[in-house]
Design a protein around this motif. Structure first.
Motif, mmCIF file in Angstrom:
data_model
loop_
_atom_site.group_PDB
_atom_site.id
_atom_site.type_symbol
_atom_site.label_atom_id
_atom_site.label_comp_id
_atom_site.label_asym_id
_atom_site.label_seq_id
_atom_site.Cartn_x
_atom_site.Cartn_y
_atom_site.Cartn_z
ATOM 1 N N ILE A 1 55.035 31.445 71.057
ATOM 2 C CA ILE A 1 55.929 31.985 72.083
ATOM 3 C C ILE A 1 56.738 30.832 72.666
ATOM 4 C CG2 ILE A 1 56.070 33.092 74.348
ATOM 5 C CD1 ILE A 1 53.608 34.676 73.666
ATOM 6 N N HIS A 2 58.048 31.014 72.757
ATOM 7 C CA HIS A 2 58.927 29.945 73.225
ATOM 8 C C HIS A 2 59.618 30.339 74.530
ATOM 9 C CE1 HIS A 2 58.516 28.894 68.926
ATOM 10 N NE2 HIS A 2 58.673 27.647 69.348
ATOM 11 N N ILE A 3 59.911 29.329 75.311
ATOM 12 C CA ILE A 3 60.754 29.486 76.494
ATOM 13 C C ILE A 3 61.863 28.441 76.419
ATOM 14 C CG2 ILE A 3 58.932 30.408 77.984
ATOM 15 C CD1 ILE A 3 58.627 27.597 79.165
ATOM 16 N N THR A 4 62.947 28.697 77.129
ATOM 17 C CA THR A 4 64.035 27.729 77.200
ATOM 18 C C THR A 4 63.877 26.942 78.496
ATOM 19 O OG1 THR A 4 65.506 29.213 75.980
ATOM 20 C CG2 THR A 4 66.542 27.412 77.201
ATOM 21 N N ALA A 5 63.376 25.713 78.378
ATOM 22 C CA ALA A 5 63.071 24.926 79.575
ATOM 23 C C ALA A 5 63.009 23.448 79.213
ATOM 24 C CB ALA A 5 61.753 25.382 80.195
ATOM 25 N N ASP A 6 63.022 22.622 80.239
ATOM 26 C CA ASP A 6 62.848 21.184 80.069
ATOM 27 C C ASP A 6 61.350 20.908 79.925
ATOM 28 O OD1 ASP A 6 62.231 18.386 81.135
ATOM 29 O OD2 ASP A 6 64.414 18.303 80.960
ATOM 30 N N LEU A 7 60.934 20.353 78.800
ATOM 31 C CA LEU A 7 59.513 20.173 78.509
ATOM 32 C C LEU A 7 58.840 19.260 79.530
ATOM 33 C CD1 LEU A 7 57.023 20.530 76.746
ATOM 34 C CD2 LEU A 7 57.851 18.666 75.285
ATOM 35 N N GLU A 8 59.433 18.104 79.822
ATOM 36 C CA GLU A 8 58.785 17.122 80.691
ATOM 37 C C GLU A 8 58.603 17.650 82.110
ATOM 38 O OE1 GLU A 8 57.449 14.329 79.738
ATOM 39 O OE2 GLU A 8 58.060 14.679 77.660
ATOM 40 N N TRP A 9 59.687 18.203 82.687
ATOM 41 C CA TRP A 9 59.592 18.643 84.073
ATOM 42 C C TRP A 9 58.790 19.935 84.196
ATOM 43 C CZ3 TRP A 9 60.048 15.490 87.793
ATOM 44 C CH2 TRP A 9 60.930 14.406 87.728
ATOM 45 N N THR A 10 58.868 20.822 83.214
ATOM 46 C CA THR A 10 58.053 22.034 83.252
ATOM 47 C C THR A 10 56.578 21.681 83.110
ATOM 48 O OG1 THR A 10 59.890 23.235 82.215
ATOM 49 C CG2 THR A 10 57.760 24.333 82.274
ATOM 50 N N MET A 11 56.292 20.680 82.289
ATOM 51 C CA MET A 11 54.913 20.202 82.164
ATOM 52 C C MET A 11 54.424 19.625 83.496
ATOM 53 S SD MET A 11 53.372 17.561 79.334
ATOM 54 C CE MET A 11 54.346 16.172 79.960
ATOM 55 N N GLU A 12 55.317 18.929 84.226
ATOM 56 C CA GLU A 12 54.962 18.405 85.544
ATOM 57 C C GLU A 12 54.606 19.539 86.499
ATOM 58 O OE1 GLU A 12 54.492 15.551 88.601
ATOM 59 O OE2 GLU A 12 54.797 15.243 86.452
ATOM 60 N N ALA A 13 55.375 20.639 86.460
ATOM 61 C CA ALA A 13 55.088 21.781 87.321
ATOM 62 C C ALA A 13 53.739 22.408 86.968
ATOM 63 C CB ALA A 13 56.208 22.812 87.198
ATOM 64 N N VAL A 14 53.464 22.591 85.666
ATOM 65 C CA VAL A 14 52.199 23.188 85.227
ATOM 66 C C VAL A 14 51.031 22.277 85.589
ATOM 67 C CG1 VAL A 14 50.878 23.907 83.202
ATOM 68 C CG2 VAL A 14 53.288 24.531 83.398
ATOM 69 N N MET A 15 51.203 20.980 85.460
ATOM 70 C CA MET A 15 50.141 20.030 85.826
ATOM 71 C C MET A 15 49.770 20.161 87.301
ATOM 72 S SD MET A 15 51.359 16.612 83.749
ATOM 73 C CE MET A 15 50.351 15.542 84.801
ATOM 74 N N ASN A 16 50.772 20.342 88.160
ATOM 75 C CA ASN A 16 50.487 20.490 89.590
ATOM 76 C C ASN A 16 49.664 21.742 89.860
ATOM 77 O OD1 ASN A 16 51.799 18.135 90.351
ATOM 78 N ND2 ASN A 16 53.769 19.164 90.632
ATOM 79 N N LEU A 17 49.936 22.824 89.121
ATOM 80 C CA LEU A 17 49.174 24.058 89.304
ATOM 81 C C LEU A 17 47.743 23.899 88.785
ATOM 82 C CD1 LEU A 17 51.843 26.734 88.244
ATOM 83 C CD2 LEU A 17 51.442 25.727 90.491
ATOM 84 N N ILE A 18 47.596 23.302 87.608
ATOM 85 C CA ILE A 18 46.250 23.085 87.050
ATOM 86 C C ILE A 18 45.454 22.146 87.955
ATOM 87 C CG2 ILE A 18 44.972 22.143 85.100
ATOM 88 C CD1 ILE A 18 47.222 23.054 83.270
ATOM 89 N N LYS A 19 46.132 21.115 88.471
ATOM 90 C CA LYS A 19 45.459 20.157 89.359
ATOM 91 C C LYS A 19 44.939 20.857 90.611
ATOM 92 C CE LYS A 19 47.632 16.326 89.811
ATOM 93 N NZ LYS A 19 48.638 15.345 90.268
ATOM 94 N N ASN A 20 45.733 21.778 91.144
ATOM 95 C CA ASN A 20 45.296 22.521 92.327
ATOM 96 C C ASN A 20 44.045 23.343 92.012
ATOM 97 O OD1 ASN A 20 45.458 25.118 94.164
ATOM 98 N ND2 ASN A 20 46.643 23.540 95.208
ATOM 99 N N CYS A 21 44.016 23.962 90.832
ATOM 100 C CA CYS A 21 42.847 24.745 90.433
ATOM 101 C C CYS A 21 41.623 23.849 90.235
ATOM 102 C CB CYS A 21 43.149 25.516 89.147
ATOM 103 S SG CYS A 21 44.338 26.868 89.359
ATOM 104 N N ILE A 22 41.822 22.660 89.658
ATOM 105 C CA ILE A 22 40.705 21.733 89.452
ATOM 106 C C ILE A 22 40.093 21.334 90.790
ATOM 107 C CG2 ILE A 22 40.087 19.422 88.635
ATOM 108 C CD1 ILE A 22 42.232 19.748 86.466
#
Length: 396
Positions: free
Chosen positions: A282-303
């Motif tokens: 499944i693909h999305i049209t997005a900036d990989l580096e900055w979108t990864m930064e956003a996802v990391m912040n969410l995962i970090k909050n869950c951790i």
């Protein structure tokens, strides 16, 4: 409409009304004079009959011949007694008068209708022109509003132009203020960088000679300040609109795996595992580096909210959007914190010590600038969860 067209329309209305009034007036005057003539002739014949009784027979015969035997009605006087009416003596003149009056009235009605339709068409064009101008204003493509002359819409046109001009000035002032704020924020972050670097070097130099507990505390605070400085720089670039987002086709599973890999040390230290099941390509049209930064912040909050537990990830796609779900097995958010989770520098009741309250706000900014939305809440089965949706762009 222009001034000349307005004058022509006014003249047309006046002319049409004048023709209708004139036609009605002519018809009324014609009937009035016919009645006057009949009464005068009636009196003359009556007086003649009184003076000479034989004259009544001759008058009756002459009238019968003139009117071809038409008679009826009753009024005082010889003609009325004989059954004649006023229109019996009008002949073809009355018919022509009626015809001319009807033609004039009809012409006036047609002229009035034509002028009315023309005026309505001109007004409709003016309304459409103003509506199109407002649409251009909404899309930011409006040019200078041209003056179309003096008419009923001129004042409205002038007020629209004044309002649009004021809105543009307000927008420019707001953008300037926003840019100034971003610049100030960036300057503050840069000013923090130099003393932070110097303090970090000093801590490293005296690590062997000082109390390790105090050094550890100092290093922790320096790390926090350094993280704050980096976050302020990113936020300033987002506010100023200068953060480059290189949108390209990005595989969602790869995105989640890379984000988890960058947090591997934190996962190991907290004893937390992460579950990312593969759900196909499944693909999305997005900036990989900055979108990864956003996802990391969410995962970090869950951790941080479920140490020793498991953080779950899931993704799926439908014709409207691509959905990414991230949740934990912890206690979840406090109800009063949920409306404020994505506010800058907001720290909830269960926030980890040392946090600065920027991670979730940064994630929200990054996602929303890529045609996406992000929500947070508690899951029915327990734990905190985040929902990201990247909507498909059908314009391309």
């Amino acid at each position: 409409m222009s001034g000349k067209k307005t004058i022509l329309v006014t003249i047309g209305f006046v002319l049409s009304v004048s023709m209708m009034v004139s036609a009605v007036s002519v018809l009324a005057v014609s009937r009035y004079y016919s009645r006057i003539q009949f009464e005068l002739l009636n009196q003359i014949c009556t007086e003649a009959a009184k003076q000479d009784p034989e004259a009544e027979r001759r008058i009756a015969a002459a009238l019968k011949e003139y009117t071809k035997g038409n008679s009826g009605g009753a009024k005082q006087g010889l003609l009325s007694e004989l059954g004649y009416r006023s229109f019996d003596f009008s002949g073809s003149l009355a018919g022509y008068g009626m015809l001319y009056a009807s033609a004039g009235f009809l012409t006036g009605v047609l002229l009035f209708t034509a002028v009315f339709l023309y005026r309505s068409q001109m007004e409709q064009r003016r309304i459409l022109a103003l509506a199109e101008y407002l649409e251009q204003v909404n899309t930011g493509k409006a040019a200078v509003l041209s003056v179309s002359g003096e008419d009923d819409f001129s004042r409205l046109e002038d007020e629209i132009y004044k309002t649009v001009t004021f809105l543009y000035q307000t927008k420019d002032a707001a953008l300037q203020a926003k840019k100034q704020f971003a610049n100030n924020l960036s300057n503050i972050a840069h000013q923090m960088k130099t003393p932070l670097t110097a303090a970090s070097l000093s801590v490293q130099r005296y690590r062997q000679d000082a109390d390790s507990r105090h050094l550890q505390q100092a290093q922790k605070q320096l790390w926090r300040l350094n993280h704050l400085e980096e976050a302020l720089l990113v936020l300033s670039r987002l506010d100023a609109g200068t953060l480059p987002l290189n949108k390209e086709e990005t595989d969602v599973f790869t995105l989640l795996v890379l984000a988890a890999d960058n947090l591997q040390q934190l996962l190991t230290d907290s004893g937390t595992s992460i579950d990312i099941p593969e759900s196909g390509e499944i693909h999305i049209t997005a900036d990989l580096e900055w979108t990864m930064e956003a996802v990391m912040n969410l995962i970090k909050n869950c951790i941080e909210h479920c140490p020793g537990g498991t953080v779950h990830c899931f993704y799926a796609q439908n014709p409207l959007y691509t959905e990414i779900l991230i949740w934990d097995e912890g206690e979840g958010f406090a109800k009063e914190d949920i409306p404020h989770l994505f506010e800058r520098f907001y720290r909830g009741q269960n926030a980890k010590e040392g946090g600065i309250g920027i991670g979730l706000a940064l994630a929200k900014e990054i996602v929303e600038r890529q045609n996406g939305t992000i929500r947070a809440g508690n899951r029915p089965g327990g734990g905190a969860g985040f929902e990201i949706r990247f909507y498909r762009d059908y314009c391309h």
